[in-house]
Design a protein around this motif. Structure first.
Motif, PDB file in Angstrom:
ATOM      1  N   LEU A  52     -24.221  -5.244 -36.919  1.00 39.97           N
ATOM      2  CA  LEU A  52     -24.159  -5.351 -35.467  1.00 39.97           C
ATOM      3  C   LEU A  52     -24.310  -6.790 -34.978  1.00 39.97           C
ATOM      4  N   THR A  53     -25.246  -7.527 -35.548  1.00 36.10           N
ATOM      5  CA  THR A  53     -25.498  -8.900 -35.104  1.00 36.10           C
ATOM      6  C   THR A  53     -24.295  -9.801 -35.376  1.00 36.10           C
ATOM      7  N   LYS A  54     -23.690  -9.682 -36.565  1.00 33.12           N
ATOM      8  CA  LYS A  54     -22.527 -10.503 -36.899  1.00 33.12           C
ATOM      9  C   LYS A  54     -21.338 -10.136 -36.022  1.00 33.12           C
ATOM     10  N   VAL A  55     -21.081  -8.846 -35.848  1.00 28.42           N
ATOM     11  CA  VAL A  55     -19.960  -8.424 -35.009  1.00 28.42           C
ATOM     12  C   VAL A  55     -20.186  -8.900 -33.575  1.00 28.42           C
ATOM     13  N   ALA A  56     -21.422  -8.774 -33.082  1.00 28.91           N
ATOM     14  CA  ALA A  56     -21.733  -9.236 -31.720  1.00 28.91           C
ATOM     15  C   ALA A  56     -21.468 -10.735 -31.586  1.00 28.91           C
ATOM     16  N   SER A  57     -21.891 -11.495 -32.579  1.00 32.20           N
ATOM     17  CA  SER A  57     -21.681 -12.944 -32.544  1.00 32.20           C
ATOM     18  C   SER A  57     -20.191 -13.270 -32.563  1.00 32.20           C
ATOM     19  N   ASP A  58     -19.452 -12.636 -33.467  1.00 36.46           N
ATOM     20  CA  ASP A  58     -18.009 -12.879 -33.567  1.00 36.46           C
ATOM     21  C   ASP A  58     -17.270 -12.438 -32.302  1.00 36.46           C
ATOM     22  N   LYS A  60     -18.599 -12.498 -29.380  1.00 34.72           N
ATOM     23  CA  LYS A  60     -19.202 -13.235 -28.262  1.00 34.72           C
ATOM     24  C   LYS A  60     -19.801 -12.278 -27.225  1.00 34.72           C
ATOM     25  N   LEU A  61     -20.489 -11.236 -27.760  1.00 30.93           N
ATOM     26  CA  LEU A  61     -21.180 -10.253 -26.931  1.00 30.93           C
ATOM     27  C   LEU A  61     -22.630 -10.174 -27.366  1.00 30.93           C
ATOM     28  N   ASN A  62     -23.478  -9.766 -26.470  1.00 31.40           N
ATOM     29  CA  ASN A  62     -24.889  -9.557 -26.765  1.00 31.40           C
ATOM     30  C   ASN A  62     -25.035  -8.329 -27.669  1.00 31.40           C
ATOM     31  N   PRO A  63     -25.848  -8.389 -28.747  1.00 35.50           N
ATOM     32  CA  PRO A  63     -26.032  -7.220 -29.617  1.00 35.50           C
ATOM     33  C   PRO A  63     -26.504  -5.978 -28.859  1.00 35.50           C
TER      34      PRO A  63
END
Length: 128
Positions: A52-58, A60-63
């Motif tokens: 979740l954290t990596k996908v959120a970062s990629d 550009k959304l808040n986890p």
């Protein structure tokens, strides 16, 4: 006795092992499933493809936003859904439900109006 796993853990592991299975399942849900099923499978895919954290970062959304968006009661905007899919190397695509034909009258693509219950959106891997 074999160790038991939750459905979620087993699904995430199968997605990691066979990404095409994840893609096929997601497309099947888009064709025949319900919104809550789609969101749960997308959540499992985020866990399988980086977390979740990596996908959120990629994306550009808040986890927390992704977590809430992909919950059973989530209601994602198209922008967020596209960002999540793009972060996993996927994209939405619209495909005709039947072969396109030329038409002298009617709409430019020769399509008949689809029933409101028909779903013709698929998820595809993005071109490299």
């Amino acid at each position: 006795m074999p160790k038991s796993r939750s459905h979620e853990v087993a699904t995430v592991e199968s997605f990691r092992h066979d990404p095409q299975f994840a893609l096929d399942l997601l497309n099947d849900i888009l064709r025949h499933g319900k919104k809550d099923e789609l969101l749960v499978m997308l959540k499992y895919m985020t866990k399988a493809f980086g977390g979740l954290t990596k996908v959120a970062s990629d994306a550009k959304l808040n986890p927390t936003t992704i977590y809430r968006t992909l919950s059973r009661r989530g209601n994602p905007e198209l922008k967020s859904l596209n960002a999540i899919l793009n972060a996993m190397g996927l994209r939405l695509a619209v495909q005709p439900m039947r072969p396109l034909r030329s038409s002298a009258r009617g709409n430019a693509m020769g399509l008949r109006k689809a029933r409101s219950t028909s779903k013709n959106i698929t998820v595809q891997r993005r071109a490299a």
